[in-house]
Write a protein that holds these residues in place. Structure first.
Motif, short mmCIF file in Angstrom:
data_model
loop_
_atom_site.label_atom_id
_atom_site.label_comp_id
_atom_site.label_asym_id
_atom_site.label_seq_id
_atom_site.Cartn_x
_atom_site.Cartn_y
_atom_site.Cartn_z
N ARG A 176 4.69 8.04 -15.41
CA ARG A 176 4.78 9.29 -14.67
C ARG A 176 4.48 9.00 -13.20
O ARG A 176 3.80 8.05 -12.88
CB ARG A 176 3.77 10.30 -15.22
CG ARG A 176 4.11 10.72 -16.63
CD ARG A 176 3.13 11.72 -17.14
NE ARG A 176 1.81 11.07 -17.19
CZ ARG A 176 0.69 11.71 -17.34
NH1 ARG A 176 0.68 13.02 -17.43
NH2 ARG A 176 -0.46 11.08 -17.39
N TYR A 177 5.01 9.83 -12.32
CA TYR A 177 4.85 9.58 -10.90
C TYR A 177 4.61 10.87 -10.15
O TYR A 177 4.88 11.97 -10.63
CB TYR A 177 6.08 8.87 -10.32
CG TYR A 177 7.34 9.69 -10.45
CD1 TYR A 177 7.75 10.53 -9.43
CD2 TYR A 177 8.12 9.62 -11.60
CE1 TYR A 177 8.89 11.29 -9.56
CE2 TYR A 177 9.26 10.37 -11.73
CZ TYR A 177 9.63 11.20 -10.71
OH TYR A 177 10.77 11.94 -10.85
N GLY A 178 4.07 10.73 -8.96
CA GLY A 178 3.86 11.85 -8.06
C GLY A 178 4.13 11.38 -6.63
O GLY A 178 4.08 10.20 -6.34
N VAL A 179 4.43 12.28 -5.73
CA VAL A 179 4.72 11.95 -4.34
C VAL A 179 3.53 12.32 -3.49
O VAL A 179 3.00 13.44 -3.58
CB VAL A 179 5.99 12.67 -3.84
CG1 VAL A 179 6.25 12.35 -2.40
CG2 VAL A 179 7.18 12.26 -4.70
N VAL A 180 3.08 11.39 -2.66
CA VAL A 180 1.94 11.62 -1.78
C VAL A 180 2.44 11.58 -0.35
O VAL A 180 3.20 10.69 0.03
CB VAL A 180 0.87 10.53 -1.98
CG1 VAL A 180 -0.26 10.73 -1.02
CG2 VAL A 180 0.38 10.55 -3.42
N VAL A 181 2.03 12.56 0.45
CA VAL A 181 2.45 12.60 1.86
C VAL A 181 1.57 11.68 2.68
O VAL A 181 0.39 11.62 2.51
CB VAL A 181 2.36 14.03 2.41
CG1 VAL A 181 2.72 14.06 3.87
CG2 VAL A 181 3.27 14.93 1.61
N HIS A 238 -4.21 7.03 -17.11
CA HIS A 238 -3.22 8.05 -17.46
C HIS A 238 -1.80 7.60 -17.16
O HIS A 238 -0.86 8.34 -17.34
CB HIS A 238 -3.50 9.35 -16.72
CG HIS A 238 -4.81 9.96 -17.07
ND1 HIS A 238 -5.14 10.31 -18.36
CD2 HIS A 238 -5.88 10.26 -16.32
CE1 HIS A 238 -6.35 10.82 -18.38
NE2 HIS A 238 -6.83 10.79 -17.14
N ASN A 239 -1.64 6.37 -16.64
CA ASN A 239 -0.33 5.80 -16.36
C ASN A 239 0.42 6.60 -15.29
O ASN A 239 1.63 6.73 -15.33
CB ASN A 239 0.49 5.70 -17.64
CG ASN A 239 1.42 4.51 -17.63
OD1 ASN A 239 1.27 3.62 -16.82
ND2 ASN A 239 2.39 4.50 -18.51
N LEU A 240 -0.32 7.14 -14.32
CA LEU A 240 0.26 7.94 -13.25
C LEU A 240 0.35 7.10 -11.98
O LEU A 240 -0.58 6.35 -11.66
CB LEU A 240 -0.59 9.19 -12.98
CG LEU A 240 -0.09 10.15 -11.92
CD1 LEU A 240 1.20 10.80 -12.39
CD2 LEU A 240 -1.13 11.19 -11.64
N ILE A 241 1.46 7.21 -11.26
CA ILE A 241 1.69 6.44 -10.05
C ILE A 241 2.00 7.41 -8.91
O ILE A 241 2.79 8.33 -9.08
CB ILE A 241 2.87 5.48 -10.24
CG1 ILE A 241 2.53 4.47 -11.31
CG2 ILE A 241 3.23 4.79 -8.95
CD1 ILE A 241 3.69 3.63 -11.73
N ALA A 242 1.37 7.19 -7.76
CA ALA A 242 1.63 8.01 -6.58
C ALA A 242 2.44 7.19 -5.59
O ALA A 242 2.03 6.10 -5.20
CB ALA A 242 0.32 8.46 -5.95
N ILE A 243 3.60 7.70 -5.19
CA ILE A 243 4.52 6.99 -4.29
C ILE A 243 4.44 7.65 -2.92
O ILE A 243 4.57 8.87 -2.80
CB ILE A 243 5.96 7.05 -4.81
CG1 ILE A 243 6.04 6.48 -6.22
CG2 ILE A 243 6.89 6.29 -3.87
CD1 ILE A 243 7.37 6.71 -6.88
N GLY A 248 0.79 -1.23 0.00
CA GLY A 248 0.00 0.00 0.00
C GLY A 248 0.82 1.27 0.00
O GLY A 248 0.30 2.35 0.32
N HIS A 249 2.10 1.21 -0.38
CA HIS A 249 2.93 2.40 -0.41
C HIS A 249 2.82 3.18 -1.72
O HIS A 249 3.39 4.25 -1.84
CB HIS A 249 4.40 2.04 -0.18
CG HIS A 249 4.68 1.59 1.21
ND1 HIS A 249 4.56 2.40 2.31
CD2 HIS A 249 5.05 0.37 1.69
CE1 HIS A 249 4.87 1.73 3.39
NE2 HIS A 249 5.17 0.48 3.05
N LEU A 250 2.12 2.63 -2.69
CA LEU A 250 1.90 3.36 -3.92
C LEU A 250 0.54 2.99 -4.48
O LEU A 250 -0.03 1.95 -4.17
CB LEU A 250 3.00 3.11 -4.96
CG LEU A 250 3.24 1.71 -5.49
CD1 LEU A 250 2.48 1.50 -6.78
CD2 LEU A 250 4.71 1.53 -5.74
N SER A 251 0.02 3.88 -5.29
CA SER A 251 -1.28 3.63 -5.91
C SER A 251 -1.16 3.86 -7.41
O SER A 251 -0.49 4.78 -7.86
CB SER A 251 -2.35 4.53 -5.30
OG SER A 251 -2.03 5.88 -5.54
#
Length: 115
Positions: free
Chosen positions: A110-115, A85-90, A76-79
């Motif tokens: 593509r990726y994004g950082v989630v707090v 859209h092939n986007l990943i939240a880390i 569950g550390h990424l979604s």
């Protein structure tokens, strides 16, 4: 050529160059410590073996990064983006975030950082 392809090529080149640097260090160590002749390292057999080592090393790094990616996904550390859209939240709490990020870069996502 789009930006994600450039990022993928750069990531592969970075991994290959790091493996080649380690191989070069082993060659210099072999020449200095084991007193191996320089002619052995200029042979076509050694060059072919060096290419095989670099290619196999890149494959191993890709495998390790993929295992870290799917392990982080299971924990569950990424979604993954469901909209396609092939986007990943880390997550910031991911212990293998650097390997996950390497896997993302090696696979044109593509990726994004989630707090």
């Amino acid at each position: 050529m789009n930006a994600t392809a450039i990022v993928e090529f750069r990531a592969h080149l970075l991994v290959a160059s790091l493996i080649a640097t380690l191989l070069q260090g082993l060659v210099i160590g072999g020449m200095l410590v084991l007193e191996m002749p320089e002619a052995w390292f200029t042979s076509s057999v050694f060059r072919a073996a060096s290419i095989c080592v670099v290619v196999a090393g890149v494959a191993v790094v890709r495998y390790v990064a993929a295992v870290a990616f799917w392990g982080a996904h299971r924990r569950g550390h990424l979604s993954l983006d469901a909209a396609g859209h092939n986007l990943i939240a880390i997550s910031d709490m991911c212990p293998y975030a650097q390997l996950v990020l390497l896997h993302v870069r090696l696979n044109r996502r593509r990726y994004g950082v989630v707090v």
